[in-house]
Design a protein around this motif. Structure first.
Motif, PDB file in Angstrom:
ATOM      1  N   GLU A  25       1.490   9.401  -5.300  1.00  0.00           N
ATOM      2  CA  GLU A  25       1.507   8.707  -3.870  1.00  0.00           C
ATOM      3  C   GLU A  25       0.958   7.427  -3.971  1.00  0.00           C
ATOM      4  O   GLU A  25      -0.442   7.271  -3.708  1.00  0.00           O
ATOM      5  CB  GLU A  25       0.834   9.939  -3.054  1.00  0.00           C
ATOM      6  CG  GLU A  25       1.664  11.265  -2.702  1.00  0.00           C
ATOM      7  CD  GLU A  25       1.022  11.833  -1.694  1.00  0.00           C
ATOM      8  OE1 GLU A  25       0.132  11.489  -0.808  1.00  0.00           O
ATOM      9  OE2 GLU A  25       1.610  13.261  -1.512  1.00  0.00           O
ATOM     10  N   LEU A  26       1.724   6.400  -3.951  1.00  0.00           N
ATOM     11  CA  LEU A  26       1.223   4.971  -3.806  1.00  0.00           C
ATOM     12  C   LEU A  26       1.622   4.219  -2.713  1.00  0.00           C
ATOM     13  O   LEU A  26       2.791   4.468  -2.258  1.00  0.00           O
ATOM     14  CB  LEU A  26       1.744   4.361  -5.067  1.00  0.00           C
ATOM     15  CG  LEU A  26       1.468   4.931  -6.653  1.00  0.00           C
ATOM     16  CD1 LEU A  26       2.300   4.476  -7.605  1.00  0.00           C
ATOM     17  CD2 LEU A  26      -0.162   4.974  -6.808  1.00  0.00           C
ATOM     18  N   PRO A  27       1.167   3.168  -2.296  1.00  0.00           N
ATOM     19  CA  PRO A  27       1.484   2.143  -1.273  1.00  0.00           C
ATOM     20  C   PRO A  27       2.808   1.742  -1.599  1.00  0.00           C
ATOM     21  O   PRO A  27       3.337   1.369  -2.956  1.00  0.00           O
ATOM     22  CB  PRO A  27       0.394   1.010  -1.305  1.00  0.00           C
ATOM     23  CG  PRO A  27      -0.874   1.828  -1.808  1.00  0.00           C
ATOM     24  CD  PRO A  27      -0.294   2.778  -2.816  1.00  0.00           C
ATOM     25  N   GLY A  28       3.760   1.232  -0.845  1.00  0.00           N
ATOM     26  CA  GLY A  28       5.087   1.125  -1.409  1.00  0.00           C
ATOM     27  C   GLY A  28       5.375  -0.186  -1.998  1.00  0.00           C
ATOM     28  O   GLY A  28       6.022  -0.171  -2.816  1.00  0.00           O
ATOM     29  N   ARG A  29       4.391  -0.995  -1.822  1.00  0.00           N
ATOM     30  CA  ARG A  29       4.532  -2.431  -2.685  1.00  0.00           C
ATOM     31  C   ARG A  29       4.175  -2.044  -4.167  1.00  0.00           C
ATOM     32  O   ARG A  29       4.159  -3.047  -4.866  1.00  0.00           O
ATOM     33  CB  ARG A  29       3.757  -3.430  -2.218  1.00  0.00           C
ATOM     34  CG  ARG A  29       2.410  -3.282  -1.763  1.00  0.00           C
ATOM     35  CD  ARG A  29       1.411  -4.405  -1.334  1.00  0.00           C
ATOM     36  NE  ARG A  29       1.700  -5.614  -2.020  1.00  0.00           N
ATOM     37  CZ  ARG A  29       0.893  -5.971  -2.986  1.00  0.00           C
ATOM     38  NH1 ARG A  29       0.277  -5.306  -3.570  1.00  0.00           N
ATOM     39  NH2 ARG A  29       1.260  -7.378  -3.643  1.00  0.00           N
ATOM     40  N   LEU A  30       3.661  -1.120  -4.179  1.00  0.00           N
ATOM     41  CA  LEU A  30       3.327  -0.726  -5.726  1.00  0.00           C
ATOM     42  C   LEU A  30       4.427  -0.196  -6.915  1.00  0.00           C
ATOM     43  O   LEU A  30       4.437  -0.029  -7.905  1.00  0.00           O
ATOM     44  CB  LEU A  30       1.842   0.221  -5.856  1.00  0.00           C
ATOM     45  CG  LEU A  30       0.780  -0.358  -5.419  1.00  0.00           C
ATOM     46  CD1 LEU A  30      -0.199   0.576  -5.720  1.00  0.00           C
ATOM     47  CD2 LEU A  30       0.660  -1.780  -5.798  1.00  0.00           C
ATOM     48  N   THR A  86       6.523 -14.056  -4.580  1.00  0.00           N
ATOM     49  CA  THR A  86       6.907 -14.007  -3.194  1.00  0.00           C
ATOM     50  C   THR A  86       6.829 -12.426  -3.017  1.00  0.00           C
ATOM     51  O   THR A  86       7.556 -11.604  -3.785  1.00  0.00           O
ATOM     52  CB  THR A  86       8.097 -14.621  -3.053  1.00  0.00           C
ATOM     53  OG1 THR A  86       8.092 -15.762  -3.389  1.00  0.00           O
ATOM     54  CG2 THR A  86       8.536 -14.424  -1.638  1.00  0.00           C
ATOM     55  N   GLU A  87       6.378 -11.959  -1.686  1.00  0.00           N
ATOM     56  CA  GLU A  87       6.392 -10.933  -1.135  1.00  0.00           C
ATOM     57  C   GLU A  87       7.942 -10.394  -0.804  1.00  0.00           C
ATOM     58  O   GLU A  87       8.503 -11.115   0.020  1.00  0.00           O
ATOM     59  CB  GLU A  87       5.574 -10.371  -0.043  1.00  0.00           C
ATOM     60  CG  GLU A  87       4.047 -10.438  -0.438  1.00  0.00           C
ATOM     61  CD  GLU A  87       3.587  -9.290  -0.940  1.00  0.00           C
ATOM     62  OE1 GLU A  87       4.491  -8.164  -1.242  1.00  0.00           O
ATOM     63  OE2 GLU A  87       2.484  -9.011  -1.684  1.00  0.00           O
ATOM     64  N   LEU A  88       8.601  -9.360  -1.360  1.00  0.00           N
ATOM     65  CA  LEU A  88      10.057  -9.230  -1.077  1.00  0.00           C
ATOM     66  C   LEU A  88       9.937  -7.796  -0.775  1.00  0.00           C
ATOM     67  O   LEU A  88       9.159  -6.808  -1.358  1.00  0.00           O
ATOM     68  CB  LEU A  88      11.026  -9.541  -2.089  1.00  0.00           C
ATOM     69  CG  LEU A  88      11.092 -11.178  -2.504  1.00  0.00           C
ATOM     70  CD1 LEU A  88      11.855 -11.335  -3.842  1.00  0.00           C
ATOM     71  CD2 LEU A  88      11.397 -11.908  -1.334  1.00  0.00           C
ATOM     72  N   ASP A  89      10.859  -7.389  -0.078  1.00  0.00           N
ATOM     73  CA  ASP A  89      11.181  -5.893   0.400  1.00  0.00           C
ATOM     74  C   ASP A  89      12.402  -5.370  -0.674  1.00  0.00           C
ATOM     75  O   ASP A  89      13.832  -5.275  -0.272  1.00  0.00           O
ATOM     76  CB  ASP A  89      11.854  -5.774   1.821  1.00  0.00           C
ATOM     77  CG  ASP A  89      12.080  -4.219   2.079  1.00  0.00           C
ATOM     78  OD1 ASP A  89      11.618  -3.486   1.290  1.00  0.00           O
ATOM     79  OD2 ASP A  89      12.733  -4.041   2.948  1.00  0.00           O
TER      80      ASP A  89
END
Length: 282
Positions: A25-30, A86-89
């Motif tokens: 269970e990890l934060p989404g950005r990982l 860059t932070e991307l979804d």
């Protein structure tokens, strides 16, 4: 960080040497993915790190790729040409599907690489732990990635996207961070600057009381350049996309096998070479 699901433990000579987490269970950005941590020497010294402060998306030992057809299976920011990190979804996930075999000394696993609601790759991962001596063992790690889409898939790296030297993506081992950087050497040279990007048969990373020796165990894997970091952080990987993107046709499979010696103590060149030969011999 919770790890409530399947966590097989690898054992060598009855001693636990690695825990495999299939559904972290990890934060989404990982970019969630299975990993081995902690991995230890036979004496119990940990030689991996999980989500260290310097790179939260470094998860022990596993397979991580920053660009599969534009989707991020590495974690963190995405390197965009002419723009930078860059932070991307755009994060994908490696999803454990099943163990086809699971024993104390290894396992065979099926995984699905999913992004934007679609499955891009299907992976077969084979991991085995073998005793070499009373102070060393070997982790044999093979991954096979099959393109199950109707079109070609392109695998890239920050290097192929415009960031020189940042050709990470593939097998990756985040090693133990200590007060000083580990030494790194091959059969013929030493130092991060000389070895990063080299196509050496093997390389060794030596810390205060431990040594890791990495080798590509197939012809194709041996041709992959090594990604090496010691000063910024200790890590070693094999580069799937070093200076050009790797295209996988529909139905085709990319196979890589890396064998790693995990040893107590600081090995010299002769000691490292002898153990890795023993580890990869038929």
């Amino acid at each position: 960080m919770k790890t409530p699901h399947d966590t097989p433990v690898l054992r060598v000579a009855g001693r636990p040497v690695g825990r495999y987490v299939t559904r972290p269970e990890l934060p989404g950005r990982l970019s969630p993915r299975p990993y081995l941590h902690p991995v230890t020497t036979l004496a119990g010294t940990a030689v991996t790190e999980l989500s260290p402060a310097d790179h939260l998306h470094h998860l022990g030992v596993g397979v991580a790729v920053p660009d599969v057809e534009g989707f991020n299976f590495w974690g963190g920011r995405t390197y965009v040409r002419d723009q930078g990190p860059t932070e991307l979804d755009n994060h994908g996930a490696q999803r454990h599907a099943a163990f086809q075999l699971s024993d104390p000394d290894g396992f065979v696993e099926e995984l699905r690489w999913v992004a934007a609601g679609a499955e891009l790759l299907r992976e077969r991962r084979t991991v085995a732990a073998t005793e070499l001596t009373d102070t060393a063992w070997a982790l044999d790690f093979t991954f096979s990635l099959t393109n199950i889409t109707a079109g070609p898939l392109s695998i890239g790296s920050p290097a192929t996207n415009g960031r020189p030297g940042a050709a990470y993506g593939g097998f990756f081992w985040r090693a133990r961070k200590e007060d000083g950087p580990p030494d790194v050497f091959t059969a013929g040279t030493e130092g991060e600057a000389r070895i990063h990007g080299a196509r050496a048969d093997w390389l060794a990373l030596a810390g205060a009381t431990w040594t890791l020796v990495f080798a590509g165990a197939t012809e194709r894997t041996r041709r992959d350049p090594w990604f090496v970091r010691t000063t910024e952080y200790p890590g070693v990987g094999s580069s799937l996309a070093y200076d050009e993107r790797l295209t996988v046709a529909p139905g085709d499979t990319v196979v890589r096998r890396i064998v790693t010696v995990v040893a107590d103590g600081r090995l010299d060149r002769d000691g490292a070479a002898a153990l890795i030969r023993k580890a990869v011999s038929p």
